[in-house]
Design an enzyme around this catalytic site. Sequence first.
Site, PDB file in Angstrom:
ATOM      1  N   GLU A 144     -22.096 -12.924  -5.306  1.00 39.82           N
ATOM      2  CA  GLU A 144     -21.505 -11.719  -5.871  1.00 39.82           C
ATOM      3  C   GLU A 144     -20.477 -12.125  -6.930  1.00 39.82           C
ATOM      4  O   GLU A 144     -19.578 -12.894  -6.645  1.00 39.82           O
ATOM      5  CB  GLU A 144     -20.793 -10.995  -4.711  1.00 39.82           C
ATOM      6  CG  GLU A 144     -20.364  -9.610  -5.039  1.00 39.82           C
ATOM      7  CD  GLU A 144     -21.522  -8.830  -5.600  1.00 39.82           C
ATOM      8  OE1 GLU A 144     -22.388  -8.427  -4.826  1.00 39.82           O
ATOM      9  OE2 GLU A 144     -21.564  -8.615  -6.824  1.00 39.82           O
ATOM     10  N   LYS A 202     -21.491 -19.961  -7.839  1.00 37.00           N
ATOM     11  CA  LYS A 202     -20.439 -19.026  -7.435  1.00 37.00           C
ATOM     12  C   LYS A 202     -19.092 -19.755  -7.363  1.00 37.00           C
ATOM     13  O   LYS A 202     -18.086 -19.287  -7.904  1.00 37.00           O
ATOM     14  CB  LYS A 202     -20.799 -18.415  -6.079  1.00 37.00           C
ATOM     15  CG  LYS A 202     -19.699 -17.664  -5.396  1.00 37.00           C
ATOM     16  CD  LYS A 202     -19.358 -16.364  -6.091  1.00 37.00           C
ATOM     17  CE  LYS A 202     -18.134 -15.763  -5.450  1.00 37.00           C
ATOM     18  NZ  LYS A 202     -18.019 -14.350  -5.579  1.00 37.00           N
ATOM     19  N   CYS A 258     -10.531 -14.853  -3.341  1.00 35.37           N
ATOM     20  CA  CYS A 258     -11.573 -15.802  -3.756  1.00 35.37           C
ATOM     21  C   CYS A 258     -11.083 -17.090  -4.385  1.00 35.37           C
ATOM     22  O   CYS A 258     -11.527 -18.168  -4.012  1.00 35.37           O
ATOM     23  CB  CYS A 258     -12.514 -15.117  -4.741  1.00 35.37           C
ATOM     24  SG  CYS A 258     -13.488 -13.836  -3.978  1.00 35.37           S
TER      25      CYS A 258
HETATM   26  C1  UDX Z   1     -12.735 -12.909  -8.625  1.00 32.84           C
HETATM   27  C2  UDX Z   1     -13.849 -13.115  -9.663  1.00 32.84           C
HETATM   28  O1  UDX Z   1     -13.432 -12.560 -10.914  1.00 32.84           O
HETATM   29  C3  UDX Z   1     -15.133 -12.484  -9.181  1.00 32.84           C
HETATM   30  O2  UDX Z   1     -16.172 -12.770 -10.100  1.00 32.84           O
HETATM   31  C4  UDX Z   1     -15.489 -13.041  -7.825  1.00 32.84           C
HETATM   32  O3  UDX Z   1     -16.652 -12.410  -7.338  1.00 32.84           O
HETATM   33  C5  UDX Z   1     -14.340 -12.839  -6.858  1.00 32.84           C
HETATM   34  O4  UDX Z   1     -13.149 -13.418  -7.379  1.00 32.84           O
HETATM   35  P1  UDX Z   1     -11.114 -10.915  -7.954  1.00 32.84           P
HETATM   36  O5  UDX Z   1     -10.535 -11.844  -6.920  1.00 32.84           O
HETATM   37  O6  UDX Z   1     -11.429  -9.514  -7.569  1.00 32.84           O
HETATM   38  O7  UDX Z   1     -12.457 -11.521  -8.535  1.00 32.84           O
HETATM   39  O8  UDX Z   1     -10.055 -10.844  -9.129  1.00 32.84           O
HETATM   40  P2  UDX Z   1      -9.877 -11.320 -10.643  1.00 32.84           P
HETATM   41  O9  UDX Z   1      -9.910 -10.142 -11.526  1.00 32.84           O
HETATM   42  O10 UDX Z   1     -10.788 -12.434 -10.986  1.00 32.84           O
HETATM   43  O11 UDX Z   1      -8.371 -11.835 -10.623  1.00 32.84           O
HETATM   44  C6  UDX Z   1      -7.933 -12.883  -9.765  1.00 32.84           C
HETATM   45  C7  UDX Z   1      -6.457 -13.139  -9.965  1.00 32.84           C
HETATM   46  O12 UDX Z   1      -6.185 -13.721 -11.224  1.00 32.84           O
HETATM   47  C8  UDX Z   1      -5.595 -11.876  -9.895  1.00 32.84           C
HETATM   48  O13 UDX Z   1      -4.399 -12.135  -9.193  1.00 32.84           O
HETATM   49  C9  UDX Z   1      -5.330 -11.579 -11.354  1.00 32.84           C
HETATM   50  O14 UDX Z   1      -4.181 -10.809 -11.556  1.00 32.84           O
HETATM   51  C10 UDX Z   1      -5.187 -12.981 -11.903  1.00 32.84           C
HETATM   52  N1  UDX Z   1      -5.417 -13.061 -13.353  1.00 32.84           N
HETATM   53  C11 UDX Z   1      -6.611 -12.688 -13.888  1.00 32.84           C
HETATM   54  C12 UDX Z   1      -4.406 -13.517 -14.170  1.00 32.84           C
HETATM   55  O15 UDX Z   1      -3.313 -13.858 -13.720  1.00 32.84           O
HETATM   56  N2  UDX Z   1      -4.635 -13.581 -15.520  1.00 32.84           N
HETATM   57  C13 UDX Z   1      -5.814 -13.225 -16.083  1.00 32.84           C
HETATM   58  O16 UDX Z   1      -5.937 -13.324 -17.321  1.00 32.84           O
HETATM   59  C14 UDX Z   1      -6.832 -12.761 -15.240  1.00 32.84           C
END
Ligand code: UDX
Length: 444
Positions: A144, A202, A258
């Site tokens: 996913e 993944k 994740c």
């Molecule tokens: C992530 C992956 O994006 C997704 O593909 C996978 O299936 C699950 O893990 P998610 O954990 O929902 O998804 O969040 P994501 O939007 O990737 O952000 C992860 C963390 O990084 C958050 O704390 C976010 O705030 C932080 N982040 C993200 C940053 O600090 N800066 C950024 O530019 C992007």
Amino acid sequence: MAVIAARCPEWRVTVVDNNADRIAAWNADDPSQFPVYEPGLAELVLATRGRNLFFSTDVEAAIAAAGLIFISVNTPTKTYGMGKGMAADLKFIESCARTIAAVAKEDKIIVEKSTVPVRTAATIKEILDHTGSGTNFQVLSNPEFLAEGTAIEDLLHADRILIGGDMKRDAAAVQVLVDIYAHWVPRERILTANVWSSELSKLTANAFLAQRVSSINAMAELCEKTHADVREVARAIGMDSRIGPKFLEVSAGFGGSCFQKDILNLIYIARSYGLSEVAEYWEQVIRLNDHQRARFARKLVAALFNNVADKKIAFLGWAFKKDTNDSRESSAIYIADYLIHERARICAYDPKVTSEQMWTDLNALDSRPAEINAEHLTAAASLDAACTDAHAVALLTDWDQFKEADWRSIYERMVKPAFIFDGRNLLDRSEMEAIGFIYHGTGC
Ligand code: UDX
């Protein structure tokens, strides 16, 4: 599953869980009772539930009736024994496989949807083949890639769908899964690969994404020393088409269920093959993230005259990012812990995270007795209440409403000098300074 039910009306989708409370919540009339908040999800569930989407605790009946079974249980970091703190805990995967094997009387396609270490499909297949009643199981990997907060959009407009299978043995099973996604995803975006590539992709995707965040956060610290502005640096490098503009926003460290878990798992796998340089390379992404969290807290304490004891600090946001009620591995937890060591009084406001959840998160770190945590961390019902009489605001989650808040009136409510530590660079420095705040951005 809600998206599959909505897009594939001829499939009957049953979501089963041992946890009766969760299933009852999914069956609630009021969508605000659903266990997961995700934009667009409630609408899909309401449109399909009772039509071709069902929620049930009858795991065995659902297995018996299904042709295709998605294993979607959690695979948290192990908290005991070999690989403690690093490896993925596969006990829930194993128990699913055993239940399926015990119940299945006809051939089944098993889809590994949970994030798993590379080669887990072999484990699942082995359990199924040795404990089943001679029926044929085909095990596919279908990781996913959707992110929380945009999950429905991400799945409806997927960059790609990845399906791993043995193309000689499992071709027909792979085709069944391809056909499901082909209801709404263009064929050229549905990739097939061998199972091991699919599983490893993944972990690789999450490691690369987390690495980008750690990379920009590392540059943020350097920017603060050199008077460069990390937003300008991010813009300049993001326009290089080889680098691209996404995932270049600074934060007080990445969170979520994740990134850390999957990188730790990757490190563990690399070490188990004796690849210490590979392991150390990825370890650094986590180290930098821990550092970024500690650095945020240290900066706040230093600016508040090296003393936060008994000072009220408003935390804006507890979720690991906006548009989710999920706070797993959120930087807010670690920063709160650090500041409570300094005896600060934290008052947190998050539009979607409950005070019980905040205490559970903090208590899970096991830094001090729960009563002390409850004394030092309170939750506010509103942004204004969190900020009233606070010495500083720590802006940790990028909720839109924080950007749109009435900062002039918040300033009036705070103790002076009033500080803002903007962990997301959400606010405009000159506007905040014009109001009277002492504003600290991150990397600018
Ligand atoms: C992530 C992956 O994006 C997704 O593909 C996978 O299936 C699950 O893990 P998610 O954990 O929902 O998804 O969040 P994501 O939007 O990737 O952000 C992860 C963390 O990084 C958050 O704390 C976010 O705030 C932080 N982040 C993200 C940053 O600090 N800066 C950024 O530019 C992007």
